[in-house]
Design a protein around this motif. Structure first.
Motif, PDB file in Angstrom:
ATOM      1  N   LEU A  83      44.486  35.799  49.924  1.00  0.00           N
ATOM      2  CA  LEU A  83      43.741  36.885  49.281  1.00  0.00           C
ATOM      3  C   LEU A  83      44.043  36.973  47.786  1.00  0.00           C
ATOM      4  O   LEU A  83      43.181  37.367  46.998  1.00  0.00           O
ATOM      5  N   ALA A  84      45.271  36.592  47.399  1.00  0.00           N
ATOM      6  CA  ALA A  84      45.635  36.664  45.980  1.00  0.00           C
ATOM      7  C   ALA A  84      44.821  35.706  45.130  1.00  0.00           C
ATOM      8  O   ALA A  84      44.703  35.897  43.918  1.00  0.00           O
ATOM      9  N   GLY A  85      44.263  34.660  45.744  1.00  0.00           N
ATOM     10  CA  GLY A  85      43.400  33.757  45.009  1.00  0.00           C
ATOM     11  C   GLY A  85      42.005  34.308  44.792  1.00  0.00           C
ATOM     12  O   GLY A  85      41.215  33.731  44.049  1.00  0.00           O
ATOM     13  N   ARG A  86      41.711  35.423  45.437  1.00  0.00           N
ATOM     14  CA  ARG A  86      40.372  35.989  45.386  1.00  0.00           C
ATOM     15  C   ARG A  86      40.326  37.421  44.886  1.00  0.00           C
ATOM     16  O   ARG A  86      39.288  37.898  44.446  1.00  0.00           O
ATOM     17  N   TYR A  87      41.432  38.133  44.982  1.00  0.00           N
ATOM     18  CA  TYR A  87      41.484  39.529  44.576  1.00  0.00           C
ATOM     19  C   TYR A  87      42.630  39.739  43.584  1.00  0.00           C
ATOM     20  O   TYR A  87      43.342  38.814  43.238  1.00  0.00           O
ATOM     21  N   SER A  88      42.809  40.971  43.167  1.00  0.00           N
ATOM     22  CA  SER A  88      43.815  41.291  42.158  1.00  0.00           C
ATOM     23  C   SER A  88      45.224  41.193  42.728  1.00  0.00           C
ATOM     24  O   SER A  88      45.542  41.791  43.753  1.00  0.00           O
ATOM     25  N   ARG A  89      46.094  40.430  42.046  1.00  0.00           N
ATOM     26  CA  ARG A  89      47.492  40.372  42.451  1.00  0.00           C
ATOM     27  C   ARG A  89      48.151  41.746  42.310  1.00  0.00           C
ATOM     28  O   ARG A  89      48.981  42.133  43.127  1.00  0.00           O
ATOM     29  N   LYS A  90      47.780  42.480  41.255  1.00  0.00           N
ATOM     30  CA  LYS A  90      48.377  43.795  41.058  1.00  0.00           C
ATOM     31  C   LYS A  90      48.042  44.735  42.206  1.00  0.00           C
ATOM     32  O   LYS A  90      48.909  45.478  42.686  1.00  0.00           O
ATOM     33  N   ASP A  91      46.795  44.741  42.664  1.00  0.00           N
ATOM     34  CA  ASP A  91      46.421  45.622  43.773  1.00  0.00           C
ATOM     35  C   ASP A  91      47.241  45.315  45.022  1.00  0.00           C
ATOM     36  O   ASP A  91      47.699  46.220  45.724  1.00  0.00           O
ATOM     37  N   LEU A  92      47.440  44.029  45.307  1.00  0.00           N
ATOM     38  CA  LEU A  92      48.234  43.651  46.477  1.00  0.00           C
ATOM     39  C   LEU A  92      49.697  44.050  46.298  1.00  0.00           C
ATOM     40  O   LEU A  92      50.373  44.432  47.263  1.00  0.00           O
ATOM     41  N   THR A 198      52.469  50.352  39.548  1.00  0.00           N
ATOM     42  CA  THR A 198      51.215  51.073  39.335  1.00  0.00           C
ATOM     43  C   THR A 198      50.944  51.319  37.860  1.00  0.00           C
ATOM     44  O   THR A 198      49.813  51.133  37.376  1.00  0.00           O
ATOM     45  N   LEU A 199      51.968  51.704  37.120  1.00  0.00           N
ATOM     46  CA  LEU A 199      51.769  52.183  35.755  1.00  0.00           C
ATOM     47  C   LEU A 199      51.850  51.091  34.691  1.00  0.00           C
ATOM     48  O   LEU A 199      51.188  51.192  33.643  1.00  0.00           O
ATOM     49  N   PHE A 200      52.646  50.054  34.924  1.00  0.00           N
ATOM     50  CA  PHE A 200      52.953  49.134  33.823  1.00  0.00           C
ATOM     51  C   PHE A 200      52.605  47.667  34.076  1.00  0.00           C
ATOM     52  O   PHE A 200      52.400  46.926  33.116  1.00  0.00           O
ATOM     53  N   VAL A 201      52.562  47.219  35.325  1.00  0.00           N
ATOM     54  CA  VAL A 201      52.258  45.815  35.596  1.00  0.00           C
ATOM     55  C   VAL A 201      50.780  45.548  35.335  1.00  0.00           C
ATOM     56  O   VAL A 201      49.916  46.344  35.705  1.00  0.00           O
ATOM     57  N   ARG A 202      50.481  44.423  34.673  1.00  0.00           N
ATOM     58  CA  ARG A 202      49.098  44.002  34.432  1.00  0.00           C
ATOM     59  C   ARG A 202      48.777  42.788  35.303  1.00  0.00           C
ATOM     60  O   ARG A 202      49.626  41.931  35.545  1.00  0.00           O
ATOM     61  N   ASP A 203      47.544  42.707  35.737  1.00  0.00           N
ATOM     62  CA  ASP A 203      47.146  41.578  36.576  1.00  0.00           C
ATOM     63  C   ASP A 203      47.136  40.289  35.756  1.00  0.00           C
ATOM     64  O   ASP A 203      46.971  40.320  34.524  1.00  0.00           O
ATOM     65  N   THR A 204      47.281  39.151  36.424  1.00  0.00           N
ATOM     66  CA  THR A 204      47.413  37.868  35.735  1.00  0.00           C
ATOM     67  C   THR A 204      46.246  36.919  36.019  1.00  0.00           C
ATOM     68  O   THR A 204      46.362  35.713  35.822  1.00  0.00           O
ATOM     69  N   HIS A 205      45.125  37.461  36.450  1.00  0.00           N
ATOM     70  CA  HIS A 205      43.967  36.615  36.768  1.00  0.00           C
ATOM     71  C   HIS A 205      43.566  35.745  35.575  1.00  0.00           C
ATOM     72  O   HIS A 205      43.231  34.563  35.742  1.00  0.00           O
TER      73      HIS A 205
END
Length: 423
Positions: A83-92, A198-205
């Motif tokens: 799923l991480a290859g298709r959706y947001s790593r941060k959300d997971l 939630t507050l500080f990590v940014r996604d790496t897509h």
């Protein structure tokens, strides 16, 4: 015009590498320390809690929580990586922390052992999502040339936290009792980890897209194809997967059986806590070096040497009945584990296209964490049937055999797909 290692995304240029991304990388290191702390709380206390508070005398039943944890984590790794290859790593990552929040409360309030087993089901999902996402996000940030270093830093943070939490929980249990005081730490770990994510990590897509742009476009593989390649089709990948499986098989034994083995020889909780913590302490600290070293010497020497060292050190625990011998044994197992742990994941990253990396790592981590299930079941069953020493020696033999398989299956120097060399 931007270089192949730099791209402008949403008017802000991004670059692969630890230097330009050190702030986000350091934040993910901190998050993974809280991830490790969650599981470290259990390594000293829960095996002893089974017998002392809940009256569980069967060794197989006493380590059932590890099997449940391993199964949940393995399946979460498998599907979470895909799923991480298709959706947001941060959300997971955030979802993983939401599964972790109830764990310390369930353990504190548990009226019977089945509640503890259920808590470890939630913990397995928590660990599978949070740890997997911090791994993937760090690899995304640094690019191919610092992959081993990134994984070494990630795993070092996690397992140093495991060691600290294992030791702290043992001291607290010795002073105040098995419950609830040691697990108050878990409430803090989960709350802070969730807040940071939630507050500080940014996604790496965007970093994945940047690295993938340096390669020929390949169609995405279905999960079943990736699973087959990492399990039996490609020797380089199944050689890594089997080593990961056996590595966590012996970790399951050390987690579930070693505390009971030491207690059977009269050691108190505080000294068992020392032994339970020195193993992940060595494991965590040395990964700062071994991950970097594998980038320069190749993956195979560290993988094969680490598995052989683990096997010999596990057998060593049965060679005498002194605290010094046991301390040396678990410390050497930690050294061997440090040699293989970041290196195995880096070897998977070497062999696959960047867009398939999270899925391939998910399959590898599925097999690796399935090893914890096997270690708990095999160790517990053999200890019930043959005694602690025989169980430990059999697992030591399996670990040595795995090292020999890795020597056969892995190429002398892992080719770097991410640098354009097809394996």
């Amino acid at each position: 015009m931007p270089s192949v290692n730099t791209i402008s995304v949403r008017r802000h240029p991004i670059s692969l590498g630890l230097g330009p991304n050190w702030r986000q990388f350091a934040l993910l290191v901190a998050v993974n320390a809280f991830v490790g702390g969650m599981v470290g709380l259990e390594r000293t206390v829960l095996p002893l809690l089974a017998e002392e508070e809940f009256g569980v005398t069967s060794k197989t039943a006493a380590v059932a929580f590890i099997s449940t944890f391993g199964l949940a984590k393995a399946l979460t790794n498998l599907f979470g990586g895909h799923l991480a290859g298709r959706y947001s790593r941060k959300d997971l990552l955030v979802i993983g922390w939401l599964f972790g929040l109830p764990v310390p409360f369930v353990i504190i309030l548990a009226p019977d052992w089945y509640w503890i087993v259920a808590a470890n089901l939630l913990l397995g999902v928590n660990q599978g999502l949070t740890w997997s996402m911090t791994v993937n996000m760090k690899i995304d940030l640094v690019g191919p040339r610092q992959r081993g270093l990134a994984l070494g830093l990630n795993e070092a943070a996690g397992y140093l936290a495991v060691a600290a939490a294992a030791y702290a929980s043992g001291l607290i249990a010795e002073q105040y009792g098995m419950r609830p005081e040691p697990f108050y730490l878990g409430i803090v770990f989960a709350a802070v980890g969730l807040a940071l994510s939630t507050l500080f990590v940014r996604d790496t897509h965007d970093f994945v897209a940047l690295e993938a742009a340096q390669h020929a476009v390949e169609p995405r593989q279905p999960l079943r194809t990736t699973f087959a390649e990492a399990t039996w089709r490609r020797p380089q990948l199944w050689g890594v997967s089997q080593a990961g499986f056996v590595n966590n098989l012996n970790d399951g034994l050390i987690w579930g059986i070693f505390p009971l083995f030491f207690a059977s020889h009269g050691l108190g909780v505080e000294r068992i806590a020392v032994l339970a913590s020195v193993y992940p302490l060595m494991w965590g600290t040395l990964q700062l070096v071994t991950g970097w070293l594998s980038d320069h010497t190749g993956r195979k020497p560290l993988i094969v040497g680490g598995m052989l060292l683990q096997g010999a050190a596990i057998w060593m625990a049965t060679a005498g009945e002194t605290f010094g011998l046991w301390f040396s044994s678990v410390a050497l197992v930690g050294v061997g584990t440090a040699m293989v742990y970041p290196t195995l994941m880096a070897a998977i990253g070497d062999a696959v296209h960047p867009q398939e990396r999270s899925s391939a790592l998910g399959v590898y981590r599925f097999w690796r964490d399935a090893g914890a299930i096997a270690g708990a079941l095999i160790g517990g069953s053999l200890a019930d049937m043959l005694g602690f020493s025989a169980a430990i020696q059999i697992v030591a033999g399996l670990t040595l055999f795995s090292g020999a398989l890795a020597a056969f299956a892995l190429p002398p120097k892992s080719p770097l797909r991410s640098e354009g060399v097809t394996p």
